[in-house]
Design an enzyme around this catalytic site. Structure first.
Site, PDB file in Angstrom:
ATOM      1  N   ILE A 155      14.371  10.576  53.772  1.00 21.05           N
ATOM      2  CA  ILE A 155      14.439  10.797  53.247  1.00 21.05           C
ATOM      3  C   ILE A 155      13.326  11.763  52.367  1.00 21.05           C
ATOM      4  O   ILE A 155      13.442  12.757  52.245  1.00 21.05           O
ATOM      5  CB  ILE A 155      16.324  10.341  52.424  1.00 21.05           C
ATOM      6  CG1 ILE A 155      17.043  10.203  53.308  1.00 21.05           C
ATOM      7  CG2 ILE A 155      16.250  11.275  51.608  1.00 21.05           C
ATOM      8  CD1 ILE A 155      18.130   9.584  52.946  1.00 21.05           C
ATOM      9  N   PRO A 206      16.205   2.528  48.761  1.00 24.78           N
ATOM     10  CA  PRO A 206      17.252   1.697  48.867  1.00 24.78           C
ATOM     11  C   PRO A 206      17.306   0.947  47.277  1.00 24.78           C
ATOM     12  O   PRO A 206      16.249   0.904  47.131  1.00 24.78           O
ATOM     13  CB  PRO A 206      17.212   0.680  49.719  1.00 24.78           C
ATOM     14  CG  PRO A 206      15.620   0.755  49.707  1.00 24.78           C
ATOM     15  CD  PRO A 206      15.138   1.958  49.488  1.00 24.78           C
ATOM     16  N   ARG A 234      20.975   5.043  44.593  1.00 24.99           N
ATOM     17  CA  ARG A 234      21.618   4.460  44.523  1.00 24.99           C
ATOM     18  C   ARG A 234      21.909   4.085  43.371  1.00 24.99           C
ATOM     19  O   ARG A 234      21.032   4.661  42.368  1.00 24.99           O
ATOM     20  CB  ARG A 234      21.561   3.232  45.055  1.00 24.99           C
ATOM     21  CG  ARG A 234      21.339   2.856  46.701  1.00 24.99           C
ATOM     22  CD  ARG A 234      23.009   2.971  47.198  1.00 24.99           C
ATOM     23  NE  ARG A 234      22.297   2.970  48.291  1.00 24.99           N
ATOM     24  CZ  ARG A 234      22.450   3.648  49.445  1.00 24.99           C
ATOM     25  NH1 ARG A 234      23.037   5.170  49.242  1.00 24.99           N
ATOM     26  NH2 ARG A 234      23.208   3.968  51.013  1.00 24.99           N
ATOM     27  N   HIS A 295      28.722  12.326  44.755  1.00 28.99           N
ATOM     28  CA  HIS A 295      28.142  11.348  46.190  1.00 28.99           C
ATOM     29  C   HIS A 295      28.157  11.980  47.450  1.00 28.99           C
ATOM     30  O   HIS A 295      28.521  11.419  48.087  1.00 28.99           O
ATOM     31  CB  HIS A 295      28.666   9.900  46.571  1.00 28.99           C
ATOM     32  CG  HIS A 295      27.618   9.222  46.976  1.00 28.99           C
ATOM     33  ND1 HIS A 295      27.725   7.225  46.721  1.00 28.99           N
ATOM     34  CD2 HIS A 295      26.739   8.800  48.005  1.00 28.99           C
ATOM     35  CE1 HIS A 295      26.643   7.173  46.956  1.00 28.99           C
ATOM     36  NE2 HIS A 295      26.006   7.620  48.053  1.00 28.99           N
TER      37      HIS A 295
END
Length: 330
Positions: A155, A206, A234, A295
């Site tokens: 990404i 992450p 996140r 999200h």
């Protein structure tokens, strides 16, 4: 072979049915989440498919072993809230979908930044009130800014390509640098160095215990005045209260948040006409220079199809072969 999938949305159903027909595997789709009460009904299923978001029943993997479930297949990337140690101890294979559409998330993150830079939310509110003046909301051009990318996996690399297309200068930090990007010299040596140089900070990494609240008061103090923050990664990476303080004191010019550290009771729920119990989130909503989306950065037709079909294929391979390329607890 028999699978059961939980948290199945209406937009996913056609992909489940198509795969079921093509592969001659029975797949039962359930709209509700996997709960403790449903564990006893899993006997006879080889694999359970579900989403990463939310919480899981206690001693879930012990129950899987007891009733004969062999695989938990997650239709997302993240497995940070799954007890992989317990899964391994009980002989349960856990798989994920490492990349369902990096471009979907990368494109969305850039879209949100462009809205912040051009004050579109503020202008929409003015126009709705029949106020058609420009000042004082002069915009910024992306090509004049330095974009700091935290995380250069699939990404992050897709985002870098898009930012470069706008002519922006890109710098990056990653504990595990990409060899090709390293040759190009875009990496800085620390978070602090990136914070000090970047006009825009975009998160594509992450969440780990070590990175919990990476963006907190100390980090924000190291940033340039007027920085923009984009988080499509996140929620746990950002200390929300520190972020709000940074926005209110003008250190942070704007933020786009597609994820929030306490999002599970809020995102993907219809809460209209209900008071928001989360006072921190309510405060975020009231800020003019904060864009919040529930999200949905991943949410494209391509990504949804890939999430379903890759998760199903992973479960099938794990059951029949005892392993698969997307295994996360080997």
């Amino acid at each position: 072979m028999k699978f059961i999938a939980f948290n199945v949305r209406s937009d996913e159903e056609k992909y489940f049915k198509a795969w079921e027909k093509q592969n001659d595997v029975q797949v039962e789709c359930v709209a509700a989440p996997l709960t403790t009460e449903k564990l006893d009904g899993l006997a006879g299923y080889d694999a359970v498919l579900t989403l990463q978001t939310g919480t899981y029943p206690e001693k879930m993997f012990e129950k899987f072993k007891e009733v004969g479930v062999k695989v938990l297949s997650i239709r997302n990337v993240g497995v940070d809230n799954i007890d992989l140690k317990a899964a391994t101890e009980n002989g349960i294979l856990v798989t994920n979908v490492p990349a369902y559409s990096p471009n979907a998330i990368a494109e969305f993150s850039v879209t949100q930044l462009l809205q912040l830079l051009r004050n579109t939310t503020l202008f929409r509110r003015r126009v709705a009130a029949h106020d058609f003046r420009w000042a004082p909301f002069v915009g910024k051009e992306l090509r004049s800014l330095t974009v700091g990318v935290l995380g250069t996996g699939r990404i992050g690399r897709a985002a870098i390509n898009i930012y470069r297309g706008f002519g922006a200068k890109v710098i990056a930090y990653d504990l595990y640098p990409n060899p090709e990007l390293k040759k190009e010299g875009i990496y800085v040596d620390s978070y602090a160095e990136l914070f000090a140089q970047a006009d825009v900070i975009t998160l594509h990494m992450p969440a780990t215990a070590a990175d919990h609240h990476l963006i907190g008061a100390e980090a924000i103090a190291q940033m340039k005045d007027g920085v923009y923050l984009i988080n499509t990664a996140r929620g746990a990476l950002v200390d929300t209260e520190a972020l709000i303080a940074g926005i209110k004191n003008g250190k942070i010019a704007g933020a786009a948040l597609d994820t929030y550290e306490n999002e599970s009771p809020i995102f993907n729920h219809d809460l209209k006409d209900q008071p928001l119990k989360d006072t921190v989130f309510k405060e975020l909503l009231e800020l003019d220079n904060v864009l919040i989306t529930p999200h949905v950065a991943f949410y494209t037709e391509t990504a949804v199809e890939n999430m379903v079909t890759i998760a199903l294929k992973s479960a099938q391979e794990a059951v029949t072969k005892g392993t698969t390329a997307t295994l996360v607890n080997q």
